[in-house]
Design a protein around this motif. Structure first.
Motif, PDB file in Angstrom:
ATOM      1  N   VAL A  10       0.836  -1.199   0.000  1.00  0.00           N
ATOM      2  CA  VAL A  10       0.000   0.000   0.000  1.00  0.00           C
ATOM      3  C   VAL A  10       0.872   1.251   0.000  1.00  0.00           C
ATOM      4  CG1 VAL A  10      -1.606   1.355   1.408  1.00  0.00           C
ATOM      5  CG2 VAL A  10      -2.011  -1.093   1.057  1.00  0.00           C
ATOM      6  N   VAL A  11       1.915   1.247   0.819  1.00  0.00           N
ATOM      7  CA  VAL A  11       2.810   2.410   0.898  1.00  0.00           C
ATOM      8  C   VAL A  11       3.517   2.635  -0.431  1.00  0.00           C
ATOM      9  CG1 VAL A  11       4.900   3.300   1.978  1.00  0.00           C
ATOM     10  CG2 VAL A  11       3.106   2.282   3.393  1.00  0.00           C
ATOM     11  N   ARG A  12       4.001   1.562  -1.042  1.00  0.00           N
ATOM     12  CA  ARG A  12       4.680   1.700  -2.344  1.00  0.00           C
ATOM     13  C   ARG A  12       3.726   2.268  -3.387  1.00  0.00           C
ATOM     14  NH1 ARG A  12       6.799  -3.472  -1.142  1.00  0.00           N
ATOM     15  NH2 ARG A  12       5.279  -4.424  -2.559  1.00  0.00           N
ATOM     16  N   ARG A  13       2.495   1.776  -3.402  1.00  0.00           N
ATOM     17  CA  ARG A  13       1.532   2.256  -4.392  1.00  0.00           C
ATOM     18  C   ARG A  13       1.172   3.720  -4.125  1.00  0.00           C
ATOM     19  NH1 ARG A  13      -1.778   0.808  -8.400  1.00  0.00           N
ATOM     20  NH2 ARG A  13      -3.757   1.934  -8.559  1.00  0.00           N
ATOM     21  N   ALA A  14       0.977   4.081  -2.861  1.00  0.00           N
ATOM     22  CA  ALA A  14       0.634   5.468  -2.521  1.00  0.00           C
ATOM     23  C   ALA A  14       1.727   6.425  -2.994  1.00  0.00           C
ATOM     24  CB  ALA A  14       0.417   5.596  -1.016  1.00  0.00           C
ATOM     25  N   LYS A  15       2.979   6.066  -2.744  1.00  0.00           N
ATOM     26  CA  LYS A  15       4.083   6.925  -3.169  1.00  0.00           C
ATOM     27  C   LYS A  15       4.182   6.986  -4.689  1.00  0.00           C
ATOM     28  CE  LYS A  15       6.845   6.178   1.016  1.00  0.00           C
ATOM     29  NZ  LYS A  15       8.107   5.625   1.577  1.00  0.00           N
ATOM     30  N   ALA A  16       3.977   5.855  -5.352  1.00  0.00           N
ATOM     31  CA  ALA A  16       4.047   5.832  -6.813  1.00  0.00           C
ATOM     32  C   ALA A  16       2.949   6.687  -7.429  1.00  0.00           C
ATOM     33  CB  ALA A  16       3.942   4.392  -7.316  1.00  0.00           C
ATOM     34  N   CYS A  17       1.807   6.792  -6.742  1.00  0.00           N
ATOM     35  CA  CYS A  17       0.696   7.611  -7.231  1.00  0.00           C
ATOM     36  C   CYS A  17       0.851   9.083  -6.870  1.00  0.00           C
ATOM     37  CB  CYS A  17      -0.620   7.077  -6.667  1.00  0.00           C
ATOM     38  SG  CYS A  17      -1.121   5.469  -7.321  1.00  0.00           S
ATOM     39  N   GLY A  18       1.907   9.422  -6.131  1.00  0.00           N
ATOM     40  CA  GLY A  18       2.160  10.813  -5.791  1.00  0.00           C
ATOM     41  C   GLY A  18       1.407  11.324  -4.579  1.00  0.00           C
ATOM     42  N   LEU A  19       0.882  10.415  -3.761  1.00  0.00           N
ATOM     43  CA  LEU A  19       0.173  10.853  -2.558  1.00  0.00           C
ATOM     44  C   LEU A  19       1.163  11.294  -1.488  1.00  0.00           C
ATOM     45  CD1 LEU A  19      -2.591   8.109  -2.232  1.00  0.00           C
ATOM     46  CD2 LEU A  19      -2.714  10.318  -3.390  1.00  0.00           C
ATOM     47  N   ASP A  43       6.665   7.939   7.019  1.00  0.00           N
ATOM     48  CA  ASP A  43       8.060   8.343   6.884  1.00  0.00           C
ATOM     49  C   ASP A  43       8.090   9.744   6.271  1.00  0.00           C
ATOM     50  OD1 ASP A  43       7.662   8.034   4.110  1.00  0.00           O
ATOM     51  OD2 ASP A  43       8.519   6.021   4.096  1.00  0.00           O
ATOM     52  N   ASP A  44       9.254  10.183   5.857  1.00  0.00           N
ATOM     53  CA  ASP A  44       9.389  11.543   5.332  1.00  0.00           C
ATOM     54  C   ASP A  44       8.644  11.743   4.012  1.00  0.00           C
ATOM     55  OD1 ASP A  44      10.923  12.247   7.481  1.00  0.00           O
ATOM     56  OD2 ASP A  44      12.843  11.928   6.459  1.00  0.00           O
ATOM     57  N   GLU A  45       8.351  10.658   3.304  1.00  0.00           N
ATOM     58  CA  GLU A  45       7.657  10.759   2.023  1.00  0.00           C
ATOM     59  C   GLU A  45       6.150  10.630   2.150  1.00  0.00           C
ATOM     60  OE1 GLU A  45       9.503   8.647  -1.425  1.00  0.00           O
ATOM     61  OE2 GLU A  45      10.715   7.748   0.182  1.00  0.00           O
ATOM     62  N   LEU A  46       5.683   9.889   3.151  1.00  0.00           N
ATOM     63  CA  LEU A  46       4.247   9.601   3.268  1.00  0.00           C
ATOM     64  C   LEU A  46       3.805   9.690   4.723  1.00  0.00           C
ATOM     65  CD1 LEU A  46       1.713   8.585   1.604  1.00  0.00           C
ATOM     66  CD2 LEU A  46       2.285   6.319   2.505  1.00  0.00           C
ATOM     67  N   LEU A  47       2.846  10.563   4.982  1.00  0.00           N
ATOM     68  CA  LEU A  47       2.226  10.666   6.302  1.00  0.00           C
ATOM     69  C   LEU A  47       1.018   9.747   6.338  1.00  0.00           C
ATOM     70  CD1 LEU A  47       1.687  12.149   9.060  1.00  0.00           C
ATOM     71  CD2 LEU A  47       0.283  13.758   7.726  1.00  0.00           C
ATOM     72  N   VAL A  48       0.950   8.873   7.340  1.00  0.00           N
ATOM     73  CA  VAL A  48      -0.233   8.029   7.539  1.00  0.00           C
ATOM     74  C   VAL A  48      -0.961   8.535   8.774  1.00  0.00           C
ATOM     75  CG1 VAL A  48      -1.140   5.709   7.847  1.00  0.00           C
ATOM     76  CG2 VAL A  48       0.944   6.058   6.498  1.00  0.00           C
ATOM     77  N   VAL A  49      -2.189   9.006   8.565  1.00  0.00           N
ATOM     78  CA  VAL A  49      -2.994   9.617   9.622  1.00  0.00           C
ATOM     79  C   VAL A  49      -3.951   8.580  10.195  1.00  0.00           C
ATOM     80  CG1 VAL A  49      -4.729  11.376  10.126  1.00  0.00           C
ATOM     81  CG2 VAL A  49      -2.830  11.891   8.561  1.00  0.00           C
ATOM     82  N   PRO A  50      -3.912   8.324  11.504  1.00  0.00           N
ATOM     83  CA  PRO A  50      -4.846   7.370  12.105  1.00  0.00           C
ATOM     84  C   PRO A  50      -6.238   7.979  12.247  1.00  0.00           C
ATOM     85  CG  PRO A  50      -3.462   8.344  13.805  1.00  0.00           C
ATOM     86  CD  PRO A  50      -2.960   8.878  12.484  1.00  0.00           C
ATOM     87  N   ALA A  51      -7.262   7.169  12.011  1.00  0.00           N
ATOM     88  CA  ALA A  51      -8.640   7.649  12.118  1.00  0.00           C
ATOM     89  C   ALA A  51      -9.557   6.470  12.411  1.00  0.00           C
ATOM     90  CB  ALA A  51      -9.064   8.356  10.834  1.00  0.00           C
TER      91      ALA A  51
END
Length: 244
Positions: A10-19, A43-51
């Motif tokens: 999921v993280v790899r796909r999110a970063k590849a999509c520019g999120l 990490d520094d490239e992707l913030l994951v917000v808990p909800a």
């Protein structure tokens, strides 16, 4: 905003999509566990917000509410009004996912009756069919609430199929809560084409599983859910608003 799955793929796909960020709100998972997993994959490239996407009401009359920025856990299977009161006490951002979708959503009347309770209404959901997304947009338009878009990914391949771009930076959970609660301008977008439609249909088919065997498993096989209000973790704080 938002996804149900979170792992390396999921993280790899999110970063590849520019999120830049994902809101992670899995079903029937307590807030401390969500926070721990979100922190693990940020990490520094992707913030994951808990909800938390909270199931209010009984199974036959569910209204889902997405709460971002909670300080303490709120269980499922509490009354609609009880959940809203708990979110308000914590100054959380409260969103309406997939309005008027089947029997799991707020209606336009629900939103209109609580104009100060909701910070945004979903206007595009990759899981929804085209006519359902048109209804989503109509609810936001007719109630005057800002919109947001979501992949609503229960399957890893759907991550990045829809997104929301804010006209400000969002570097933390607090930033996102503030952007939502203050009505920061934003743009909702999604992919197009056959691939996008097929991913959406796969997600919609997954909904059938959730509401048949998945539901039977929850009711009859799994015992008390960790997000049930009678769970010891909630220490009886929601006994007055529980529906089960």
């Amino acid at each position: 905003m938002h996804v149900k799955v979170l792992d390396e793929r999921v993280v790899r796909r999110a970063k590849a999509c520019g999120l830049d960020a994902l809101v992670y709100a899995p079903h029937f998972t307590r807030l401390p566990a969500i926070r721990e997993r979100a922190a693990r994959f940020s990490d520094d490239e992707l913030l994951v917000v808990p909800a938390r996407e909270v199931f209010t009401g009984p199974w036959h009359d569910r209204r889902h509410l997405l709460a971002i920025g909670l300080d303490s856990p709120v269980p499922d299977f509490v009354t609609f009004e009880g959940a809203l009161a708990a979110f308000d006490r914590q100054n959380a951002a409260v969103l309406v996912p997939h309005p008027e979708m089947l029997n799991v959503s707020c209606t336009r009347d629900d939103v209109a009756a609580h104009p100060e309770a909701f910070d945004a209404v979903e206007t595009y959901n990759a899981k929804c069919l085209p006519h359902q997304n048109r209804r989503c947009r109509a609810v936001a338009r007719e109630t005057g609430r800002p919109g947001f878009g979501s992949s609503y990914a229960h399957l890893p391949g759907t991550v990045g199929e829809a997104w929301t771009t804010f006209e400000r930076s969002v570097d933390s959970t607090a930033d996102l809560v503030d952007a939502l609660r203050t009505g920061t301008p934003r743009r909702v977008a999604h992919r197009d084409g056959v691939g996008h439609r097929l991913r959406g249909l796969a997600e919609f088919a997954h909904l059938g599983y959730e509401n048949t065997w998945g539901k039977v498993d929850r009711i009859f096989l799994s015992g008390t859910e960790p997000t049930h209000p009678s769970h010891i973790a909630y220490d009886g704080r929601f006994d007055d608003v529980t529906v089960y």
